[in-house]
Design an enzyme around this catalytic site. Structure first.
Site, mmCIF file in Angstrom:
data_model
loop_
_atom_site.group_PDB
_atom_site.id
_atom_site.type_symbol
_atom_site.label_atom_id
_atom_site.label_comp_id
_atom_site.label_asym_id
_atom_site.label_seq_id
_atom_site.Cartn_x
_atom_site.Cartn_y
_atom_site.Cartn_z
ATOM 1 N N THR A 99 34.479 -10.598 -46.134
ATOM 2 C CA THR A 99 35.411 -10.992 -44.884
ATOM 3 C C THR A 99 36.684 -10.696 -44.980
ATOM 4 O O THR A 99 37.325 -10.492 -45.852
ATOM 5 C CB THR A 99 35.250 -12.615 -44.706
ATOM 6 O OG1 THR A 99 35.591 -13.269 -45.719
ATOM 7 C CG2 THR A 99 33.834 -13.078 -44.667
ATOM 8 N N ASP A 100 37.497 -10.763 -43.871
ATOM 9 C CA ASP A 100 38.846 -10.443 -43.836
ATOM 10 C C ASP A 100 39.536 -11.771 -43.785
ATOM 11 O O ASP A 100 38.897 -12.630 -43.797
ATOM 12 C CB ASP A 100 39.095 -9.415 -42.498
ATOM 13 C CG ASP A 100 38.889 -10.167 -41.171
ATOM 14 O OD1 ASP A 100 38.554 -11.349 -41.242
ATOM 15 O OD2 ASP A 100 38.704 -9.435 -40.226
ATOM 16 N N SER A 101 40.788 -11.797 -43.461
ATOM 17 C CA SER A 101 41.743 -12.942 -43.547
ATOM 18 C C SER A 101 41.305 -13.776 -42.219
ATOM 19 O O SER A 101 41.493 -15.032 -42.585
ATOM 20 C CB SER A 101 43.315 -12.665 -43.272
ATOM 21 O OG SER A 101 43.267 -11.795 -42.192
#
EC number: 3.1.2.-
Length: 133
Positions: A10-12
């Site tokens: 996942t990203d931020s």
């Protein structure tokens, strides 16, 4: 093939980073060959990506279970076109849900000589396996 979304995917914002959908598709393709006790390459050649068309529908997020579905769109002498879709089939909460599409791609692969990278015929064994998808 099925896989779960982990933090590393996942990203931020907590959703799957866009490039990881391509990784999931690659893993599904490789796993298909591995289950047949075959590597997706041989002494003469290897599959290489020629082009990719990608559509992003709804982002997947942490803990969800994804299912990667693969179909043959076209199989020729020196190339193959695969259509792959990724569906979310289970949320992190494990509650029942209706699957939904998160990603789709059309990927064209050529089979090339290992030394010259010039196109060569896809070996018979690989064609037979691909036709079984």
């Amino acid at each position: 093939m099925r896989c779960r979304v982990y933090y590393e995917d996942t990203d931020s914002e907590g959703v799957v980073y866009h490039a990881n959908y391509l990784k999931y598709c690659e893993r599904a393709r490789s796993e298909f060959f591995f289950k047949q006790n075959v590597l997706p390459e041989n002494e003469e050649g290897v599959f290489v990506i020629r082009s990719i068309k990608a559509d992003f529908f709804t982002p997947a997020s942490l803990g969800q279970v994804l299912e990667i579905r693969t179909q043959i769109k076209e199989l020729r002498k020196v190339f193959v076109v695969l259509f792959q879709e990724i569906y979310c089939i289970q949320n992190a909460s494990l509650e029942p849900m209706k699957p939904f599409k998160v990603f789709a791609s059309e990927i064209k692969f050529g089979f090339v000589n290992r030394s010259t990278y010039s196109p060569i015929a896809i070996p018979k064994l690989f064609k037979e396996l691909l036709n079984a998808i």
